[in-house]
Design an enzyme around this catalytic site. Structure first.
Site: not given
Ligand SMILES: [Zn+2]
Length: 390
Positions: A132
């Site tokens: 992320h």
């Molecule tokens: Zn995850």
């Protein structure tokens, strides 16, 4: 056939610790490493500690002002005010954060270098997969994006086609963003639908831009998808794309948070299905990437019951010594689990669902089935852009 594999490991990666109330408990890495050892798999691979990613490597993906912000937060955690995503609930600042994040990134970069040079055919960094992290900010428990950095390093070394397959329950948004306009990197993410899960991206219509149009693939599965649907969806999308793209290296991310016991998401996948997809990734690396395979960890918040077993299977597969699902877990490991967590560890390397049964996509689909609808949406959105039939 598998050649010698590398396991990237430096004890210090367990210092990636956002604190006692944070779901990403580093005990998951420690217990995984110990379970790998309990099965003797560390004697079947070369265990290597790579150096931390340096400034010039971090800058292959991350903005300089963001790296400076991580360093500042690392030196003075109390001063992190939420800018650049640092000092938030998801990504609290902690002392030494820059150093340990760079160390984890270094393991993935080292894995990529080893595979590219041919020092190892496969390399695993289960401490990595921090997918992320964005070029300019922390996100979703991720500071530096080791997956993106490994891929960027491969490109720097001269790779022209790298495929990234992400089967974490969450969208691999940071890796997609890093290579959004880059046709040399095919990113494929299978995840729970953005309607019901962080980071709310990963719609099938996200297909890349500019020269990278058609090089981002997203398969968004409905909450509740179980083994048969998840494995079917993987096989309905990934092999055809890899056969067409012919990557020189396959990088995979094996977040274990697809599991039905995972507290942060809503898929219903078993350990056995995770293992089946790991086996498939290994086979795909041999079929389409000359065997060059970099396998990373990722999410996974059932830190005792799921993560260590899942990634031990991954190491076994990469080592060419897969652990049979029915295998009983050594009592010595269960004692360590209890000593460290006051929880009882699992007894076997299976959830009792092996072999995983699923229907092949080629045999036909059901337009009323929600998993099949998700597969169709992905195929229709991106397959024609790659010259494939939807
Ligand atoms: Zn995850």
């Amino acid at each position: 056939m598998s050649g010698r594999a590398q396991l990237m490991w430096d004890e210090a990666v367990t210092g990636y610790d956002f604190g006692p109330s944070h779901p990403m408990d580093p005990v998951r890495l420690d217990l995984t490493r110990r379970l790998v050892g309990a099965f003797g798999l560390d004697r079947e691979v070369q265990v290597v500690a790579a150096k931390p990613a340096g400034e010039s490597t971090l800058r292959l993906v991350h903005r300089e002002d963001y790296i400076d912000a991580v360093k500042a937060a690392s030196a003075d955690p109390a001063g992190a005010d939420g800018s650049y995503g640092l000092g938030t609930l998801d990504d609290p600042a902690f002392a030494g954060m820059h150093e340990v994040s760079a160390l984890i990134a270094g393991q993935s970069v080292g894995a990529a270098e080893a595979v590219w040079r041919g020092d190892a055919e496969h390399a695993v960094n289960f401490a990595g997969g921090l997918h992320h992290a964005m070029p300019g900010g922390a996100s979703g428990f991720c500071i530096y994006n080791d997956a993106s950095l490994a891929i960027a390093r491969l490109l720097e070394l001269g790779a022209e086609r790298v495929a990234y397959v992400d089967v974490d329950v969450h969208h691999g948004d940071g890796v997609q963003a890093a290579f959004w306009e880059d046709p040399r990197v095919l990113t494929i993410s299978l995840h729970e639908h953005p309607r019901t899960l962080f980071p709310q991206t990963g719609w099938p219509q996200e297909t890349g831009a500019g020269a990278g149009e058609g090089a981002a693939v997203n398969l968004a599965l409905p909450a509740g998808t179980g083994d048969a649907g998840w494995v079917r969806a993987f096989h309905a999308v990934v092999p055809e794309l890899l056969a067409e793209f012919r990557p020189q290296v396959l990088v995979t991310q094996h977040g274990a948070d697809t599991h039905f016991e995972d507290p942060l998401a809503h898929l219903a996948v078993s350990l056995d299905a995770q293992r089946a997809v790991q086996v498939a990734c290994h086979e795909l690396a041999h079929a389409y990437a000359g065997g060059r395979w970099v396998a990373l960890g990722g999410g996974g918040y059932a830190v005792v019951d799921v993560v260590p077993r899942s990634w031990t299977h991954l190491v076994g597969i990469a080592a060419g010594k897969p652990v049979a699902p029915e295998t009983v877990i050594p009592e010595s490991w269960r004692r360590e689990v209890f000593a460290r967590t006051r929880q009882l560890g699992p007894q076997r390397m299976t959830d009792g669902r092996w072999p995983v049964a699923y229907e092949e996509w080629e045999a036909g689909y059901d337009p009323a089935d929600r998993v099949d609808q998700a597969v169709l949406a992905t195929r229709r959105a991106v397959f024609p852009l790659r010259g494939l039939l939807p």
